[in-house]
Design an enzyme around this catalytic site. Sequence first.
Site, PDB file in Angstrom:
ATOM      1  CB  SER A  63      23.676  35.816   9.713  1.00  0.00           C
ATOM      2  OG  SER A  63      22.596  36.303   8.595  1.00  0.00           O
ATOM      3  CE  LYS A  66      24.266  34.383   5.571  1.00  0.00           C
ATOM      4  NZ  LYS A  66      23.252  35.345   6.358  1.00  0.00           N
ATOM      5  CB  SER A 123      25.981  38.272   6.611  1.00  0.00           C
ATOM      6  OG  SER A 123      25.275  37.351   7.156  1.00  0.00           O
TER       7      SER A 123
END
Length: 384
Positions: A63, A66, A123
């Site tokens: 993640s 991101k 997230s």
Amino acid sequence: MKKFLVLSLAAVAAGTAATGTLTKSASAEEAVNPACKAAYLCDYASGTEVYAKNETARLPIASMCKIMTLLLSFEAVENGELSYDEMVMVSEKASGMGGSQVFLESNLSYRAEELMKTVAVCSANDSCVALAERIGGSEQSFIDRMNERAKELGAENTLFSNCTGLPKDPQYSCAKDVSIMLREMLKHQKYYEFSKVWLEDFAHPDGRTTQITNTNKLVRFYDGCDGGKTGFTNEAGFCLAATAKRGETRLVSVVIGAETSKARFNGISEMFNYAFNCFENKTILEAGETELRAKVRGSKVGEISVSVERPLTVFGKKGEISNTSVDYVISDQLKAPIQKGDEVGTAILYRDGVECARTKLLAGEDAMKFTWWEAYRESAQNWN
């Protein structure tokens, strides 16, 4: 050919030959040894490398990708493509994302700012896809923009295949590239409103609420940490990119592939502790500072005040900073009209003759163009 006026100002300051890499010492290697596949530690302002471990190895980053999703979202707001108050419709695809999510309802609309907050704090994969589809028109178009932006930033060992970081080949980055992307995102002050949220209720349009919790535990438990992005998949292991600031010094640190969540937090903390103990970042010129004046042709003002757009700072080992100077490069052919805030030159910071940083010089006031009568009178006076 344009001519430029170069003025030099010696400064008694603190700094190092910054942009680039500090000489690695045995003490650094002994003091820092994060348990992970790759790590990177640098100064935020200059990008100066302090510690590196397999920093260019291409690895899955989960993640942490991101960071780029958020960066493009902030930039979309900045350039007028998106507004924080805009209501973003959630598609079936976005609402059906697995992994970390805030359980968005398809065919309902959510404020863009709230979606961005959930990406930063917890997230949320569903929010990522909703934003990607809104900004790019489709997730794939947004992914193309992610890869284009990575190239623009010089992230040479990065390739995105989605906007969430969920496993999908080919997709990879490296510790150094993640630091580059995080440093760029940290330029957006709005981010800090999101990153410091610890626990909050996310309200859905249908009346439901979902509690969001910050996945970056260092925001609460490490002195000075005010941002970052976690990541985890079985393939990537435990990952974290984080920033912390104490005094004038802001650092960026990245860990990829730790075996446990505790190990990634410990690794980042270890690197931060070392850098804060041994290095410092001092400001030579504050934003708006300088007593410079520049001549302007074609205006009755004659000359205007000039100031630096952003602070000029130097980074280096504590007690070993010296020999800094600032050169001001100003065009000697400035012509009216000039408005306050217009770029009129460049300020360049040197340490031991090596460039450390640079910033724009901005006009501190307006310089309006002569009217026809003023120009005539000026010419007559000069003739006499």
